[in-house]
Design a protein around this motif. Structure first.
Motif, PDB file in Angstrom:
ATOM      1  N   ARG A   1       0.847  -1.185   0.000  1.00  0.00           N
ATOM      2  CA  ARG A   1       0.000   0.000   0.000  1.00  0.00           C
ATOM      3  C   ARG A   1       0.886   1.240   0.000  1.00  0.00           C
ATOM      4  NH1 ARG A   1      -4.413  -0.052   4.565  1.00  0.00           N
ATOM      5  NH2 ARG A   1      -5.127  -1.885   3.430  1.00  0.00           N
ATOM      6  N   LEU A   2       0.565   2.183  -0.882  1.00  0.00           N
ATOM      7  CA  LEU A   2       1.402   3.379  -0.997  1.00  0.00           C
ATOM      8  C   LEU A   2       0.769   4.573  -0.311  1.00  0.00           C
ATOM      9  CD1 LEU A   2       2.365   3.042  -4.763  1.00  0.00           C
ATOM     10  CD2 LEU A   2       3.723   2.370  -2.810  1.00  0.00           C
ATOM     11  N   ALA A   3      -0.524   4.788  -0.550  1.00  0.00           N
ATOM     12  CA  ALA A   3      -1.162   5.975   0.013  1.00  0.00           C
ATOM     13  C   ALA A   3      -2.672   5.815  -0.061  1.00  0.00           C
ATOM     14  CB  ALA A   3      -0.741   7.222  -0.754  1.00  0.00           C
ATOM     15  N   ARG A   4      -3.346   6.711   0.629  1.00  0.00           N
ATOM     16  CA  ARG A   4      -4.798   6.775   0.504  1.00  0.00           C
ATOM     17  C   ARG A   4      -5.123   7.614  -0.722  1.00  0.00           C
ATOM     18  NH1 ARG A   4      -8.610   6.050   4.447  1.00  0.00           N
ATOM     19  NH2 ARG A   4      -7.076   6.054   6.108  1.00  0.00           N
ATOM     20  N   LYS A   5      -6.122   7.194  -1.483  1.00  0.00           N
ATOM     21  CA  LYS A   5      -6.463   7.967  -2.668  1.00  0.00           C
ATOM     22  C   LYS A   5      -7.498   9.024  -2.304  1.00  0.00           C
ATOM     23  CE  LYS A   5      -8.142   7.927  -7.319  1.00  0.00           C
ATOM     24  NZ  LYS A   5      -8.987   9.095  -7.127  1.00  0.00           N
ATOM     25  N   ASP A   6      -7.199  10.271  -2.640  1.00  0.00           N
ATOM     26  CA  ASP A   6      -8.190  11.338  -2.466  1.00  0.00           C
ATOM     27  C   ASP A   6      -8.032  12.325  -3.610  1.00  0.00           C
ATOM     28  OD1 ASP A   6      -5.900  12.765  -1.742  1.00  0.00           O
ATOM     29  OD2 ASP A   6      -6.167  12.246   0.366  1.00  0.00           O
ATOM     30  N   GLU A   7      -8.604  13.508  -3.453  1.00  0.00           N
ATOM     31  CA  GLU A   7      -8.626  14.458  -4.570  1.00  0.00           C
ATOM     32  C   GLU A   7      -7.210  14.886  -4.965  1.00  0.00           C
ATOM     33  OE1 GLU A   7     -10.759  15.569  -1.654  1.00  0.00           O
ATOM     34  OE2 GLU A   7     -12.003  13.997  -2.533  1.00  0.00           O
ATOM     35  N   THR A   8      -6.317  14.933  -3.985  1.00  0.00           N
ATOM     36  CA  THR A   8      -4.988  15.462  -4.278  1.00  0.00           C
ATOM     37  C   THR A   8      -3.972  14.362  -4.580  1.00  0.00           C
ATOM     38  OG1 THR A   8      -4.522  15.477  -1.926  1.00  0.00           O
ATOM     39  CG2 THR A   8      -5.309  17.538  -2.891  1.00  0.00           C
ATOM     40  N   THR A   9      -4.323  13.117  -4.365  1.00  0.00           N
ATOM     41  CA  THR A   9      -3.375  12.030  -4.611  1.00  0.00           C
ATOM     42  C   THR A   9      -3.923  11.135  -5.717  1.00  0.00           C
ATOM     43  OG1 THR A   9      -3.210  12.069  -2.226  1.00  0.00           O
ATOM     44  CG2 THR A   9      -1.827  10.495  -3.374  1.00  0.00           C
ATOM     45  N   LYS A  10      -3.121  10.963  -6.757  1.00  0.00           N
ATOM     46  CA  LYS A  10      -3.585  10.173  -7.897  1.00  0.00           C
ATOM     47  C   LYS A  10      -2.633   9.018  -8.165  1.00  0.00           C
ATOM     48  CE  LYS A  10      -5.773  14.024 -10.226  1.00  0.00           C
ATOM     49  NZ  LYS A  10      -5.341  15.193 -10.993  1.00  0.00           N
ATOM     50  N   PRO A  11      -3.159   7.888  -8.632  1.00  0.00           N
ATOM     51  CA  PRO A  11      -2.269   6.782  -8.989  1.00  0.00           C
ATOM     52  C   PRO A  11      -1.618   7.011 -10.352  1.00  0.00           C
ATOM     53  CG  PRO A  11      -4.557   6.138  -9.268  1.00  0.00           C
ATOM     54  CD  PRO A  11      -4.576   7.532  -8.750  1.00  0.00           C
ATOM     55  N   GLY A  12      -0.332   6.775 -10.431  1.00  0.00           N
ATOM     56  CA  GLY A  12       0.398   6.920 -11.696  1.00  0.00           C
ATOM     57  C   GLY A  12       0.767   5.570 -12.264  1.00  0.00           C
ATOM     58  N   THR A  13       1.826   5.529 -13.056  1.00  0.00           N
ATOM     59  CA  THR A  13       2.238   4.251 -13.645  1.00  0.00           C
ATOM     60  C   THR A  13       2.778   3.316 -12.564  1.00  0.00           C
ATOM     61  OG1 THR A  13       4.415   5.162 -14.061  1.00  0.00           O
ATOM     62  CG2 THR A  13       2.849   5.239 -15.891  1.00  0.00           C
ATOM     63  N   GLY A  14       2.587   2.019 -12.802  1.00  0.00           N
ATOM     64  CA  GLY A  14       3.103   1.025 -11.868  1.00  0.00           C
ATOM     65  C   GLY A  14       2.308   0.939 -10.578  1.00  0.00           C
ATOM     66  N   THR A  15       1.117   1.518 -10.576  1.00  0.00           N
ATOM     67  CA  THR A  15       0.276   1.432  -9.380  1.00  0.00           C
ATOM     68  C   THR A  15      -1.144   1.075  -9.800  1.00  0.00           C
ATOM     69  OG1 THR A  15      -0.396   3.741  -9.473  1.00  0.00           O
ATOM     70  CG2 THR A  15       1.581   3.237  -8.205  1.00  0.00           C
ATOM     71  N   TYR A  16      -1.933   0.675  -8.841  1.00  0.00           N
ATOM     72  CA  TYR A  16      -3.361   0.502  -9.101  1.00  0.00           C
ATOM     73  C   TYR A  16      -4.129   0.931  -7.873  1.00  0.00           C
ATOM     74  CZ  TYR A  16      -3.128  -3.869  -6.433  1.00  0.00           C
ATOM     75  OH  TYR A  16      -2.952  -4.809  -5.452  1.00  0.00           O
ATOM     76  N   GLU A  17      -5.422   1.111  -8.090  1.00  0.00           N
ATOM     77  CA  GLU A  17      -6.249   1.653  -7.025  1.00  0.00           C
ATOM     78  C   GLU A  17      -7.285   0.624  -6.628  1.00  0.00           C
ATOM     79  OE1 GLU A  17      -8.610   4.915  -8.371  1.00  0.00           O
ATOM     80  OE2 GLU A  17      -9.889   4.626  -6.620  1.00  0.00           O
ATOM     81  N   GLN A  18      -7.425   0.422  -5.334  1.00  0.00           N
ATOM     82  CA  GLN A  18      -8.461  -0.500  -4.877  1.00  0.00           C
ATOM     83  C   GLN A  18      -8.940  -0.080  -3.501  1.00  0.00           C
ATOM     84  OE1 GLN A  18      -7.593  -4.656  -4.028  1.00  0.00           O
ATOM     85  NE2 GLN A  18      -9.064  -5.207  -5.597  1.00  0.00           N
ATOM     86  N   ASN A  19     -10.235  -0.085  -3.314  1.00  0.00           N
ATOM     87  CA  ASN A  19     -10.863   0.248  -2.037  1.00  0.00           C
ATOM     88  C   ASN A  19     -10.360   1.571  -1.464  1.00  0.00           C
ATOM     89  OD1 ASN A  19     -12.175  -2.194  -2.225  1.00  0.00           O
ATOM     90  ND2 ASN A  19     -10.629  -3.276  -1.035  1.00  0.00           N
ATOM     91  N   GLY A  20     -10.136   2.530  -2.339  1.00  0.00           N
ATOM     92  CA  GLY A  20      -9.735   3.844  -1.878  1.00  0.00           C
ATOM     93  C   GLY A  20      -8.271   3.968  -1.502  1.00  0.00           C
ATOM     94  N   PHE A  21      -7.489   2.957  -1.820  1.00  0.00           N
ATOM     95  CA  PHE A  21      -6.055   3.038  -1.550  1.00  0.00           C
ATOM     96  C   PHE A  21      -5.278   2.848  -2.846  1.00  0.00           C
ATOM     97  CE2 PHE A  21      -7.573   1.913   2.694  1.00  0.00           C
ATOM     98  CZ  PHE A  21      -6.835   2.804   3.476  1.00  0.00           C
ATOM     99  N   ILE A  22      -4.066   3.349  -2.849  1.00  0.00           N
ATOM    100  CA  ILE A  22      -3.198   3.152  -3.998  1.00  0.00           C
ATOM    101  C   ILE A  22      -2.174   2.087  -3.625  1.00  0.00           C
ATOM    102  CG2 ILE A  22      -1.558   4.247  -5.563  1.00  0.00           C
ATOM    103  CD1 ILE A  22      -2.997   6.891  -4.975  1.00  0.00           C
ATOM    104  N   TYR A  23      -2.069   1.076  -4.472  1.00  0.00           N
ATOM    105  CA  TYR A  23      -1.129  -0.007  -4.231  1.00  0.00           C
ATOM    106  C   TYR A  23      -0.078  -0.023  -5.333  1.00  0.00           C
ATOM    107  CZ  TYR A  23      -4.633  -1.958  -1.033  1.00  0.00           C
ATOM    108  OH  TYR A  23      -5.520  -2.154  -0.010  1.00  0.00           O
ATOM    109  N   SER A  24       1.060  -0.582  -5.013  1.00  0.00           N
ATOM    110  CA  SER A  24       2.099  -0.746  -6.028  1.00  0.00           C
ATOM    111  C   SER A  24       1.812  -2.004  -6.844  1.00  0.00           C
ATOM    112  CB  SER A  24       3.460  -0.866  -5.349  1.00  0.00           C
ATOM    113  OG  SER A  24       4.417  -1.260  -6.287  1.00  0.00           O
ATOM    114  N   SER A  25       2.104  -1.957  -8.143  1.00  0.00           N
ATOM    115  CA  SER A  25       1.970  -3.180  -8.935  1.00  0.00           C
ATOM    116  C   SER A  25       3.303  -3.595  -9.538  1.00  0.00           C
ATOM    117  CB  SER A  25       0.914  -3.002 -10.031  1.00  0.00           C
ATOM    118  OG  SER A  25       1.318  -2.029 -10.941  1.00  0.00           O
TER     119      SER A  25
END
Lengths: 271, 197
Positions: free
Chosen positions: B12-36
């Motif tokens: 888990r990298l961070a919580r996803k909200d308006e100011t935090t977005k997932p970029g390359t090499g990551t995915y989003e699930q259940n409101g969190f950003i994970y590394s892939s």
């Protein structure tokens, strides 16, 4: 016509193991002197694990796994074009191939893939597919080749763990790493990470024949990616065994993570 | 720079909200950003204050041709209706194994599409820059060269010398001075730089 390509043995041959009583001693006893056959103390003890990522230079990614004497090596190639003519698919494919080296088992293995190896290949594929982001390589294919160098039990779980490490090493996008663990249900005991002799124990008289369960687990998503079971046991014993596998997977996950982090750091230092 | 944070798939990298977005090499699930991927975490702050979190690997990126990507391909086969080619690079990243591609007659150029003669545009062995039009069928990717910047960049004349472009549809052999027809690309350095995706 005699086979001129091979040295034919005498007509009446016997396996050399017929003369090694310790290999033949197929008793029903899992424990002696309160220890397991290979000296482990408890049912839930896992053998020492060694993992290494990135050892095959030709492959995109590779890994080596060792559970004491069980040794498995895995190479990942691709993504590349799907060779077979198939329907268009927006999802990528994984092709898995598990091979026992001819010298890996007590009995010499053949070079061609046999039924058991094909079985293991499909089980490995089922374990890996949920963890890989197949949408990241549409129309393409990733090849996973696993070679068992020495089989001392729990070869499938070693193959799954090793393959997921190799996929991560290859930079294939994944949802999570897959960690696998095997448990042998023998009489009333549940033996985690059975060795070859524990896999071939005789049935305890008066008990159910027991069985073997392999669990592929994605620890940080808390999802099961594969569950292979064969045998005949009661359901509550099976669920107990699965739980024990899951606990072991959590422990192994730390090792897999550390190995991967170490290999990434090493590569960064080299470049 | 502080020691880079190494993450592995599933962390888990961070919580996803308006100011935090997932970029390359990551995915989003259940409101969190994970590394892939297994690699270093990179945080990029854009002008509107949002942070994009991506995971960068040092291994060569896994790349497959995607729609709108600029690819370099070698022509392998020319027929009156289409050209077949093998895709060699996607953007700047060379492929380990080529992918099959196809340029249909109507995708060769933007104007006078019905008067296109494929033999006067491409020859086997030419290196072309093209854009991926669609993922095509199970056989090959569909490519287009219907832009000024797309088309033949490297070609060899019948005499064996490498051709020099003289107009958008002609190239000349420096040895025999014979002119050959090609759909020539106007290669622009910044355009090639731009094909970073």
């Amino acid at each position: 016509m005699p086979d001129t390509r091979r040295i034919t043995g005498p007509e009446e041959t016997q396996s050399p193991f017929a003369f090694c009583p310790q290999f033949l001693a197929q008793s029903a006893e899992a424990f002696s002197d309160g220890k397991r056959r290979d000296g482990r103390k408890a049912e839930a003890d896992h053998r020492p694990v060694f993992l290494k990522a990135g050892l095959i230079s030709q492959a995109k990614g590779s890994a080596f796994a060792e559970l004491d004497k069980t040794k498995v090596v895995c190479a990942v190639y691709g993504p590349h074009e799907v060779a077979r003519r198939e329907d268009f698919s927006m999802q990528g494919q994984i092709s898995c191939e598990v091979k026992f080296a001819p010298f890996s088992c007590r009995v010499r293995r053949q070079h061609v893939q046999d039924g058991r190896e094909k079985d293991l290949s499909t089980q490995l594929l089922e374990a890996l597919e949920p963890a890989v982001r197949l949408d990241s390589f549409p129309k393409s294919q990733v090849d996973v080749f696993v070679t068992v160098l020495e089989n001392d039990g729990s070869a499938l779980s070693a193959a799954i763990t090793c393959a997921s490490l190799a996929l991560a090493d290859a930079g294939i996008e994944m949802y999570d790493l897959v960690v696998a663990c095997t448990a042998r249900i023998h009489g009333t005991s549940i033996l985690v990470d059975p060795s070859f002799s524990e896999e071939n124990l005789k049935t305890v008289s008066g008990e159910k024949p027991g069985g073997q369960v392999t669990l592929g687990f994605m620890p940080s998503l808390r999802q099961v990616s594969a569950l292979c079971y064969h045998g005949d046991t009661d359901l509550d014993v099976l669920s107990q065994a699965t739980q024990r596998c899951q606990d072991t997977c959590h422990k192994l996950y730390q090792v897999v993570q550390d190995t991967l982090v170490k290999s990434v750091e090493q590569r960064m230092n080299n470049s | 720079m502080a020691a880079p944070m190494v993450k592995v798939p599933g962390q888990r990298l961070a919580r996803k909200d308006e100011t935090t977005k997932p970029g390359t090499g990551t995915y989003e699930q259940n409101g969190f950003i994970y590394s892939s991927l297994a690699g270093c975490v990179q945080k990029e702050t854009s002008s509107d204050g949002s942070v994009q979190i991506s995971v960068i690997t040092d291994v060569q990126q896994t790349v497959v041709p995607s729609v709108e990507a600029i690819v370099t391909a070698r022509i392998t086969n020319v027929t009156p209706r289409f050209c077949k080619c093998s895709i060699l690079t996607v953007g700047k990243i060379p492929l380990k194994e080529p992918f099959r591609g196809m340029i249909r007659k109507e995708d060769v150029r933007a104007t006078e599409k019905d008067k296109v003669e494929t033999y006067k545009c491409f020859r086997p062995g030419d290196i072309v820059v093209a854009r991926v039009l669609s993922l095509g069928d199970s056989q090959s990717y569909l490519l287009t060269t219907a832009e000024n910047e797309l088309g033949v960049v490297i070609a060899t004349s019948e005499a064996g010398a490498s051709l020099v472009p003289i107009s958008w549809c002609k190239m000349q052999c420096p040895r025999t001075l014979a002119e050959e027809f090609r759909k020539v690309a106007r290669v622009q350095q910044e355009f090639l730089q731009y094909t970073d995706t």
